[in-house]
Design a protein around this motif. Structure first.
Motif, mmCIF file in Angstrom:
data_model
loop_
_atom_site.group_PDB
_atom_site.id
_atom_site.type_symbol
_atom_site.label_atom_id
_atom_site.label_comp_id
_atom_site.label_asym_id
_atom_site.label_seq_id
_atom_site.Cartn_x
_atom_site.Cartn_y
_atom_site.Cartn_z
ATOM 1 N N LEU A 203 -2.079 -3.468 5.414
ATOM 2 C CA LEU A 203 -1.374 -2.960 4.243
ATOM 3 C C LEU A 203 -2.174 -1.804 3.630
ATOM 4 N N THR A 204 -1.502 -0.692 3.395
ATOM 5 C CA THR A 204 -2.146 0.530 2.898
ATOM 6 C C THR A 204 -1.501 0.961 1.589
ATOM 7 N N HIS A 218 -2.277 1.510 -9.878
ATOM 8 C CA HIS A 218 -1.105 2.250 -9.398
ATOM 9 C C HIS A 218 -1.206 2.466 -7.895
ATOM 10 N N GLY A 219 -0.121 2.924 -7.306
ATOM 11 C CA GLY A 219 -0.143 3.296 -5.912
ATOM 12 C C GLY A 219 1.249 3.523 -5.348
ATOM 13 N N ASN A 254 6.565 -9.924 1.075
ATOM 14 C CA ASN A 254 5.960 -8.601 1.161
ATOM 15 C C ASN A 254 5.381 -8.168 -0.185
ATOM 16 N N LEU A 255 6.144 -8.417 -1.262
ATOM 17 C CA LEU A 255 5.673 -8.060 -2.606
ATOM 18 C C LEU A 255 4.432 -8.870 -2.976
ATOM 19 N N ALA A 259 0.956 -7.246 -4.089
ATOM 20 C CA ALA A 259 0.348 -7.584 -5.380
ATOM 21 C C ALA A 259 -1.088 -8.060 -5.201
ATOM 22 N N LYS A 260 -1.316 -8.872 -4.186
ATOM 23 C CA LYS A 260 -2.669 -9.362 -3.935
ATOM 24 C C LYS A 260 -3.604 -8.215 -3.570
ATOM 25 N N ALA A 261 -3.121 -7.285 -2.744
ATOM 26 C CA ALA A 261 -3.960 -6.161 -2.323
ATOM 27 C C ALA A 261 -4.235 -5.189 -3.467
#
Length: 462
Positions: A203-204, A218-219, A254-255, A259-261
């Protein structure tokens, strides 16, 4: 039979309102919950009767047949059950193309595996034969693991099976009440999907140096690191639609991984409800509209987001007033000024100064790949002639990013506070063309209607 509220419903009913059908259909025979009833499997005639029912109702129209069976965790397949199934399967028209017996200790895992088989075969009409007592849980599984693209029809085994009332009654003993079934199904889905390995790499998250890391999380996401398996949706699809095949439980997982990352709370996540217009919701001050393409807030800990799959996901921040915003800007929203409408909402509602507001454009379709009919292109030409390339073509190429910058600068946002493809970070290019980079991004222009979605997100830190 009755629904959760006790209302009588027919033995056969549509569990979905499908948008389309296919020429092929599949049959699921759910004997998963019959594992507790040894009498059922001790008499081979019971399984024969199940196949007889299937043959009478679906023998001439079903090409794909799946039999759902339970397997006790940590044990080998129940050889006696499998032997009974195989013996009973002889000489039935409905099984002439063969069948799959799908074993697992988790019904969620079974249904997910079957859905993958259906998608590979491009089948979306599914008939499900099951005991009446299994209906509440199956409805929940269907709602979370399928979408309206699939037409699901339930057929109750007890009402298909003539004769031997004793066997029918013992076949359907209930171990759990309706509420317990649903709770168990929810836990099973969460556990199973959480155990799946991410696809297409890690995940990026793409980030902008213009947005303060000390104040905001943010991202912008890419398509990497999620569990969505359908090619045009794989893998970190973050939007569920009745027109697509990715179900809400998968998008939710997926969310959760995003969120964890990223370090935000998925329970406070809120994404715009796209209308391709310019309405902005003031979160915390107004009731939520039915649709809106911009959202602003000064509430800490709430993650707001905007989707994009060619359209621009825009993020807004004011580090002094500690206000943030997100907006979805497609070509229609760009012409309607959704970006500046979001800035205006920050100024009007929270007293932000134009010179303090930062606007960052995320991955979106570039002028290399996006065209519009000449009559629509003329509106972009009116904003700035440089927004239209090869204007003599019937469908000129359009630069919606440039149009967004021009409108923001005219509205008073400082040029150096706007990040687009003309101002990129050295470490991460966050404004690559989504259509040109299939390995990194989803794209409607490139992939058609069953496309995935990435997002831009922002949170004010606690």
């Amino acid at each position: 039979m009755a629904d959760h509220a006790g209302n009588q419903i027919p033995a056969v009913y549509n569990a979905r309102n499908p948008l389309k059908t296919s020429m092929e259909e599949a049959l699921l025979i759910d004997i998963f919950d019959i594992k507790l009833n040894s009498d059922f499997f001790s008499d081979p005639k019971c399984m024969v009767n199940v196949f007889k029912c299937a043959d009478e109702h679906y023998g001439n129209c079903t090409k794909f047949v799946y039999i759902m069976c339970s397997q006790i965790l940590g044990s080998e397949r129940n050889g006696s059950q499998e032997e009974i199934i195989l013996k009973a399967a002889n000489h039935f028209q409905v099984l002439k193309h063969g069948f799959d017996v799908v074993w697992n200790s988790s019904k969620a895992a079974i249904l997910y595996s079957i859905k993958q088989k259906l998608d590979k075969a491009a089948v979306n009409i599914v008939k499900i034969m099951l005991p009446q007592s299994a209906i509440p849980a199956m409805e929940f599984y269907a709602d979370n693991l399928f979408t309206a693209v699939y037409q699901l029809e339930f057929k109750i085994l007890e009402e298909m099976w003539e004769g031997d009332g004793a066997k029918k009654s013992t076949m359907c003993q209930k171990a759990l009440n309706n509420e317990q079934q649903v709770q168990h199904a929810q836990r099973e889905i969460t556990t199973f999907l959480g155990s799946l390995q991410g696809l297409k790499g890690n995940l990026t998250i793409l980030k902008s140096t213009l947005i303060s890391d000390s104040i905001f999380i943010h991202g912008f996401t890419t398509r990497e690191g999620g569990i969505s398996y359908i090619e045009t949706l794989s893998s970190l699809n973050l939007f569920c639609s009745s027109r697509r095949k990715d179900p809400k439980a998968v998008v939710k997982e997926n969310l959760q991984r995003l969120a964890k990352a990223a370090g935000f709370n998925p329970d406070t996540y809120c994404s715009v409800k796209v209308d391709h217009a310019n309405e902005v919701w003031i979160l915390g001050k107004q009731p939520e509209p039915d649709s809106y393409d911009g959202i602003v807030t000064n509430i800490k800990g709430i993650t707001i987001a905007a989707p994009g799959a060619d359209c621009i996901p825009l993020l807004f921040s004011d580090p002094l007033k500690k206000v943030c915003g997100a907006a979805h800007s497609g070509w229609k929203g760009t012409l309607l000024g959704v970006a500046m409408a979001t800035v205006d909402a920050m100024v009007a509602e929270y007293g932000c100064s134009l010179e303090d507001i930062v606007v960052v454009m995320g991955p979106s379709v570039g002028p290399c790949c996006f065209t519009l009919p000449r009559e629509d292109a003329s509106a972009f030409h009116a904003i700035d002639p440089k927004c239209v390339r090869l204007p003599s073509l019937p469908e000129p190429y359009i630069d919606i990013r440039r149009a967004t910058r021009v409108l923001l600068e005219r509205g008073g946002v400082l040029a150096q506070n706007i990040q687009d493809d003309s101002v990129t970070d050295r470490s991460q290019n966050i404004t690559l063309c989504t259509s040109c980079h299939p390995e990194k991004f989803f794209s409607h222009v490139r992939d058609g209607i069953n496309f995935g979605t990435q997002i831009g997100f922002i949170t004010i830190k606690d």
